[in-house]
Write a protein that holds these residues in place. Sequence first.
Motif, PDB file in Angstrom:
ATOM      1  N   UNK A   1       0.932  -0.909  -0.186  1.00  0.00           N
ATOM      2  CA  UNK A   1       0.161  -0.117  -0.136  1.00  0.00           C
ATOM      3  C   UNK A   1       0.544   1.596   0.057  1.00  0.00           C
ATOM      4  N   UNK A   2       0.976   2.478  -0.814  1.00  0.00           N
ATOM      5  CA  UNK A   2       1.288   3.943  -1.141  1.00  0.00           C
ATOM      6  C   UNK A   2       1.038   4.219   0.411  1.00  0.00           C
ATOM      7  N   UNK A   3       1.936   4.444   1.036  1.00  0.00           N
ATOM      8  CA  UNK A   3       1.994   5.531   2.255  1.00  0.00           C
ATOM      9  C   UNK A   3       2.236   6.998   2.081  1.00  0.00           C
ATOM     10  N   UNK A   4       3.091   7.469   0.721  1.00  0.00           N
ATOM     11  CA  UNK A   4       2.741   8.332  -0.253  1.00  0.00           C
ATOM     12  C   UNK A   4       1.600   8.840  -0.690  1.00  0.00           C
ATOM     13  N   UNK A   5       0.115   9.261  -0.318  1.00  0.00           N
ATOM     14  CA  UNK A   5      -0.264   9.348  -0.549  1.00  0.00           C
ATOM     15  C   UNK A   5      -1.143  10.512  -1.383  1.00  0.00           C
ATOM     16  N   UNK A   6      -0.555  11.457  -1.733  1.00  0.00           N
ATOM     17  CA  UNK A   6      -0.950  13.094  -2.357  1.00  0.00           C
ATOM     18  C   UNK A   6       0.579  13.789  -1.484  1.00  0.00           C
ATOM     19  N   UNK A   7       0.743  14.304  -3.553  1.00  0.00           N
ATOM     20  CA  UNK A   7       2.849  14.758  -3.641  1.00  0.00           C
ATOM     21  C   UNK A   7       2.145  16.172  -4.314  1.00  0.00           C
TER      22      UNK A   7
ATOM     23  N   UNK B   1       6.833  31.237  -6.078  1.00  0.00           N
ATOM     24  CA  UNK B   1       6.986  30.345  -7.354  1.00  0.00           C
ATOM     25  C   UNK B   1       7.565  28.178  -7.054  1.00  0.00           C
ATOM     26  N   UNK B   2       8.346  28.053  -7.674  1.00  0.00           N
ATOM     27  CA  UNK B   2       8.768  26.793  -7.560  1.00  0.00           C
ATOM     28  C   UNK B   2       9.547  26.229  -8.745  1.00  0.00           C
ATOM     29  N   UNK B   3      10.623  25.309  -8.194  1.00  0.00           N
ATOM     30  CA  UNK B   3      11.592  25.195  -9.489  1.00  0.00           C
ATOM     31  C   UNK B   3      10.921  23.475 -10.655  1.00  0.00           C
ATOM     32  N   UNK B   4      10.389  23.081 -11.238  1.00  0.00           N
ATOM     33  CA  UNK B   4      10.257  22.625 -11.971  1.00  0.00           C
ATOM     34  C   UNK B   4      10.819  21.347 -11.567  1.00  0.00           C
ATOM     35  N   UNK B   5      11.405  21.092 -10.645  1.00  0.00           N
ATOM     36  CA  UNK B   5      11.302  19.575  -9.768  1.00  0.00           C
ATOM     37  C   UNK B   5      10.858  19.411  -8.526  1.00  0.00           C
ATOM     38  N   UNK B   6       9.748  20.554  -8.823  1.00  0.00           N
ATOM     39  CA  UNK B   6       9.502  21.007  -6.885  1.00  0.00           C
ATOM     40  C   UNK B   6       8.680  19.150  -6.574  1.00  0.00           C
ATOM     41  N   UNK B   7       7.798  18.960  -7.775  1.00  0.00           N
ATOM     42  CA  UNK B   7       7.209  17.239  -7.296  1.00  0.00           C
ATOM     43  C   UNK B   7       7.984  16.292  -6.609  1.00  0.00           C
ATOM     44  N   UNK B   8       8.760  16.420  -7.634  1.00  0.00           N
ATOM     45  CA  UNK B   8      10.097  14.807  -7.131  1.00  0.00           C
ATOM     46  C   UNK B   8      10.656  15.328  -5.952  1.00  0.00           C
ATOM     47  N   UNK B   9      10.979  16.287  -5.908  1.00  0.00           N
ATOM     48  CA  UNK B   9      11.644  16.746  -4.403  1.00  0.00           C
ATOM     49  C   UNK B   9      11.352  16.356  -3.570  1.00  0.00           C
ATOM     50  N   UNK B  10       9.572  16.986  -3.026  1.00  0.00           N
ATOM     51  CA  UNK B  10       8.853  16.608  -2.751  1.00  0.00           C
ATOM     52  C   UNK B  10       8.321  15.570  -1.631  1.00  0.00           C
ATOM     53  N   UNK B  11       8.920  14.886  -2.995  1.00  0.00           N
ATOM     54  CA  UNK B  11       8.589  13.339  -3.328  1.00  0.00           C
ATOM     55  C   UNK B  11       9.337  12.769  -2.316  1.00  0.00           C
ATOM     56  N   UNK B  12      10.548  13.120  -2.686  1.00  0.00           N
ATOM     57  CA  UNK B  12      12.252  12.524  -2.080  1.00  0.00           C
ATOM     58  C   UNK B  12      12.190  13.248  -0.341  1.00  0.00           C
ATOM     59  N   UNK B  13      11.790  14.227   0.092  1.00  0.00           N
ATOM     60  CA  UNK B  13      11.779  14.566   1.209  1.00  0.00           C
ATOM     61  C   UNK B  13      10.953  13.550   1.389  1.00  0.00           C
ATOM     62  N   UNK B  14       9.558  13.322   1.234  1.00  0.00           N
ATOM     63  CA  UNK B  14       8.243  12.018   2.090  1.00  0.00           C
ATOM     64  C   UNK B  14       9.033  11.242   2.626  1.00  0.00           C
ATOM     65  N   UNK B  15       9.926  10.175   0.919  1.00  0.00           N
ATOM     66  CA  UNK B  15      10.157   9.453   1.514  1.00  0.00           C
ATOM     67  C   UNK B  15      11.008   8.973   2.771  1.00  0.00           C
ATOM     68  N   UNK B  16      12.385  10.106   2.481  1.00  0.00           N
ATOM     69  CA  UNK B  16      13.143  10.564   3.804  1.00  0.00           C
ATOM     70  C   UNK B  16      12.354  10.293   5.752  1.00  0.00           C
ATOM     71  N   UNK B  17      11.048  11.331   5.407  1.00  0.00           N
ATOM     72  CA  UNK B  17      10.701  11.598   6.587  1.00  0.00           C
ATOM     73  C   UNK B  17       9.690  10.203   7.070  1.00  0.00           C
ATOM     74  N   UNK B  18       9.353   9.303   5.989  1.00  0.00           N
ATOM     75  CA  UNK B  18       8.523   8.151   6.219  1.00  0.00           C
ATOM     76  C   UNK B  18       9.647   7.031   6.893  1.00  0.00           C
ATOM     77  N   UNK B  19      11.160   7.170   6.341  1.00  0.00           N
ATOM     78  CA  UNK B  19      11.705   5.974   6.509  1.00  0.00           C
ATOM     79  C   UNK B  19      12.965   6.302   7.985  1.00  0.00           C
ATOM     80  N   UNK B  20      12.413   7.738   8.216  1.00  0.00           N
ATOM     81  CA  UNK B  20      12.956   7.934   9.817  1.00  0.00           C
ATOM     82  C   UNK B  20      12.400   7.940  10.519  1.00  0.00           C
ATOM     83  N   UNK B  21      11.296   8.522  10.047  1.00  0.00           N
ATOM     84  CA  UNK B  21       9.944   8.353  11.410  1.00  0.00           C
ATOM     85  C   UNK B  21       9.349   7.157  11.800  1.00  0.00           C
ATOM     86  N   UNK B  22       9.210   5.868  10.838  1.00  0.00           N
ATOM     87  CA  UNK B  22       8.755   4.858  11.296  1.00  0.00           C
ATOM     88  C   UNK B  22       9.559   3.643  11.919  1.00  0.00           C
ATOM     89  N   UNK B  23       9.148   2.493  12.786  1.00  0.00           N
ATOM     90  CA  UNK B  23       9.407   1.907  13.322  1.00  0.00           C
ATOM     91  C   UNK B  23       8.591   0.522  13.480  1.00  0.00           C
TER      92      UNK B  23
END
Length: 145
Positions: free
Chosen positions: A1-7, A53-75
């Motif tokens: 199941x996808x953990x990042x449901x909206x970015x 304003x945002x860089x064209x890669x903003x959504x990929x960057x947002x998703x990357x940040x979210x993946x790191x948050x998941x990795x660091x906060x889940x136990x």
Amino acid sequence: MEQITLASVRDSPLSVDEVLTAVQDPRAGGTAVFIGTVRDHDHGRDVARLGYSAHPTVEASLRSVMEKVLADTSVPGRSVVRLAAVHRVGDLEIGDLAVVVAASAEHREEAFAACRRLIDDLKAQVPIWKHQAFADGDDEWVGAP
């Protein structure tokens, strides 16, 4: 199941309900939400208007940040279940929603921690820049490279 449901980064008004719906899950015992709104002042100065304003890669960057948050906060046994984040770009008015992030988790402690980490890391690492115009005619860019 996808953990990042909206970015998403968009130029249309944001919906708290959309973000809350995105993190709903029967495994979640707690949900934490942060809503950032455009305020009428900054550092003691009246704000007349602002735009993001945002860089064209903003959504990929947002998703990357979210993946790191998941990795660091889940136990094991106390994991973050879902994350969602939306940020607005374009011209905004005082009181408009600028960003909405949410985290759901098995327990409230992890939901609060993941939500806090998500908004902090988003502001620090995702390429979104704020241009504020002050009532006195001065202006400034915040977060611009």
